[in-house]
Design a protein around this motif. Structure first.
Motif, PDB file in Angstrom:
ATOM      1  N   HIS A   1      29.678  52.844  11.159  1.00 41.00           N
ATOM      2  CA  HIS A   1      30.500  53.742  10.033  1.00 41.00           C
ATOM      3  C   HIS A   1      29.664  55.175   9.900  1.00 41.00           C
ATOM      4  N   MET A   2      30.358  56.169   9.149  1.00 39.68           N
ATOM      5  CA  MET A   2      29.854  57.368   9.051  1.00 39.68           C
ATOM      6  C   MET A   2      30.450  57.904   7.690  1.00 39.68           C
TER       7      MET A   2
ATOM      8  N   TYR B   1      40.904  51.932  12.785  1.00 38.05           N
ATOM      9  CA  TYR B   1      39.700  52.454  12.031  1.00 38.05           C
ATOM     10  C   TYR B   1      40.041  52.481  10.479  1.00 38.05           C
ATOM     11  N   VAL B   2      39.045  52.426   9.541  1.00 44.28           N
ATOM     12  CA  VAL B   2      39.480  52.368   8.111  1.00 44.28           C
ATOM     13  C   VAL B   2      38.891  53.590   7.631  1.00 44.28           C
TER      14      VAL B   2
ATOM     15  N   LEU C   1      33.485  55.902  17.288  1.00 43.73           N
ATOM     16  CA  LEU C   1      33.349  56.687  16.047  1.00 43.73           C
ATOM     17  C   LEU C   1      33.868  58.107  16.738  1.00 43.73           C
ATOM     18  N   GLU C   2      33.222  58.493  17.717  1.00 39.05           N
ATOM     19  CA  GLU C   2      33.744  59.778  18.540  1.00 39.05           C
ATOM     20  C   GLU C   2      35.142  59.863  18.690  1.00 39.05           C
ATOM     21  N   ALA C   3      35.722  58.709  19.295  1.00 38.83           N
ATOM     22  CA  ALA C   3      36.973  58.611  19.400  1.00 38.83           C
ATOM     23  C   ALA C   3      38.133  58.643  18.321  1.00 38.83           C
ATOM     24  N   VAL C   4      37.791  58.080  17.418  1.00 38.87           N
ATOM     25  CA  VAL C   4      38.772  57.724  16.179  1.00 38.87           C
ATOM     26  C   VAL C   4      38.568  58.963  15.255  1.00 38.87           C
ATOM     27  N   GLU C   5      37.410  59.581  15.078  1.00 38.83           N
ATOM     28  CA  GLU C   5      37.041  60.626  14.055  1.00 38.83           C
ATOM     29  C   GLU C   5      38.169  61.885  14.180  1.00 38.83           C
ATOM     30  N   PRO C   6      38.771  62.129  15.454  1.00 38.89           N
ATOM     31  CA  PRO C   6      39.762  63.316  15.421  1.00 38.89           C
ATOM     32  C   PRO C   6      41.037  62.662  14.849  1.00 38.89           C
TER      33      PRO C   6
ATOM     34  N   PRO D   1      25.175  57.994  12.744  1.00 34.82           N
ATOM     35  CA  PRO D   1      26.046  56.795  12.833  1.00 34.82           C
ATOM     36  C   PRO D   1      25.311  55.615  12.600  1.00 34.82           C
ATOM     37  N   TRP D   2      25.811  54.848  11.369  1.00 33.91           N
ATOM     38  CA  TRP D   2      25.264  53.527  11.048  1.00 33.91           C
ATOM     39  C   TRP D   2      25.830  52.310  11.912  1.00 33.91           C
TER      40      TRP D   2
END
Length: 410
Positions: free
Chosen positions: A272-273, A294-295, A323-328, A344-345
């Motif tokens: 998570h971030m 993702y949520v 995380l890098e993939a879903v952030e956009p 990131p955690w």
């Protein structure tokens, strides 16, 4: 330093167990290497999933399995080097996920899930943690009508079989409920019987404060020092007890293996971030972008973005490619701003191949108890597990049949 019971693990499960034992007149020591709520219980999406009667299954659809095998999916990634160790576990997971077996598992699992909100509410009231709780449910959102219709069929089945209510958010209702969401999410199901919290770690901390107000004692210590007789080394000295509960989540096997048990426990890793919301943007409840995986959920620290599943060894270094993939996608869905965390955690969900936790007496030790393997529902089932274990340990009639969750099933 002599207690009636020691609970190893200060997450939501262990802390809930400690409260229920202390309430029943036992002198209880709660032991963890960090303050309560600062490991696995820190990093979830904060949802108490009253609707979660069907635990998350391994996909049986060949097209979906092939997509995951490419290791490019946004919701599931794997470490190739970990597969030789994980394949036997994954095969058993796939076996139990067949529709008829999954339905049988759900029938047993639902007996825990049905008490998830009510048992949390009781502890939340006692702990004075009402400010951390939201009661409007959570949103399962979709980009395409095909995926939405499949989820509708599933939700309708849950409603018919288990009385799980839901609301349909379509034709602008989703944007009315969450005005800051972008147009990519077009349809949604809201599970209104669920609740969510704005600080999972803070909730565990509030429960831990309640435990200490009841007379319990928390120690910083190393669970791996557990010795028969039951002795555990802590920073304050050696703690002894008549009974011990292993509630160590993904680290449970570090203790149980030393005691002669070979339980099939693996982990699903996740990240998570936190992000700042851009000026004027608001998010009222957790939202799952179901087709991406993702949520986004409003937390005390900011908007938390949580990823799907990473299959790897428990202690492997972080690889937050999901995380890098879903952030956009998340930035298109909701106006998030800068990152608020330095890194990131990484968390680890403790999983069994039949998707159910291990709850009950250890088969070969009369005064050893197990409470772990809650997978995606550790937060959801913490207080339920706490009450059930305490009833079993003190000889009360258990409010849930513990038989399906016994360690002997493996």
């Amino acid at each position: 330093m002599d207690f009636d019971a020691v609970v190893l693990g200060g997450g939501i499960v262990g802390t809930s167990i400690a409260i229920h034992l202390q309430r029943r007149g036992l002198a209880v020591a709660l032991i963890d290497r960090k303050p309560p709520g600062n490991e696995t219980s820190l990093g979830n999406a904060g949802i108490i999933q009253r609707e979660g009667v069907y635990p998350y299954a391994f996909p049986r659809d060949l097209a979906k399995i092939a997509r995951y095998a490419s290791n490019r999916a946004t919701d599931v990634r794997f470490h190739a080097a970990a597969m030789p160790k994980l394949v036997p576990f994954l095969y058993r997971y796939w076996h139990h996920s067949r529709a008829d077996r999954h339905a049988k598992i759900a029938k047993a699992y639902s007996t825990l899930i049905e008490h998830s909100v009510s048992e949390h509410r009781e502890l939340i009231e006692a702990a004075g943690a009402q400010s951390l709780v939201r009661t409007q449910g959570w949103i399962n959102a979709f980009r395409t009508s095909k995926a939405f219709e499949a989820a509708m069929a599933e939700a309708s089945h849950w409603q018919d079989a288990y009385g799980i209510p839901f609301d349909v958010l379509a034709d602008g209702a989703l944007q009315a409920a969450e005005p800051s969401l972008g147009p990519a999410l077009r349809y949604a199901i809201r599970y209104s019987s669920a609740e969510s919290v704005s600080d999972p770690s803070g909730l565990v901390g509030a429960y831990a404060n309640l435990f200490e107000k009841l007379g319990g004692t928390f120690f910083i210590g190393d669970a791996s020092t557990l010795e028969s007789g039951w002795r555990v080394t802590t920073e304050s000295g050696v703690v002894t007890a008549d009974q011990v509960v292993v509630a160590l989540g993904p680290w449970a096997n570090d203790v149980t293996t030393k005691l002669g048990y070979a339980l099939p426990l693996e982990v699903k890793r996740g990240y998570h971030m936190h992000y700042a919301a851009k000026p004027g943007a608001t998010l009222n409840q957790p939202v799952l972008d179901a087709e991406i995986g993702y949520v986004i959920t409003p937390m005390v620290r900011g908007i938390r973005l949580t990823t799907g599943v990473e299959l790897g060894l428990r202690d492997s270094p972080k690889t937050p490619v999901q995380l890098e993939a879903v952030e956009p996608f998340a930035r298109q869905t909701f106006p998030i701003g800068e990152r608020l965390d330095e890194a990131p955690w990484l968390g680890r969900r403790p999983c069994t191949p039949d998707m159910m936790p291990v709850i009950g007496r250890a088969p070969n030790h009369e005064k050893l108890w197990f409470a772990f393997g809650h997978a995606h529902h550790g937060l959801t089932l913490g207080p339920v597990t706490g009450r059930l274990i305490a009833e079993l340990m003190t000889g009360e009639d258990p409010f849930v049949d513990p038989h399906p969750f016994r360690a002997e099933r493996f």
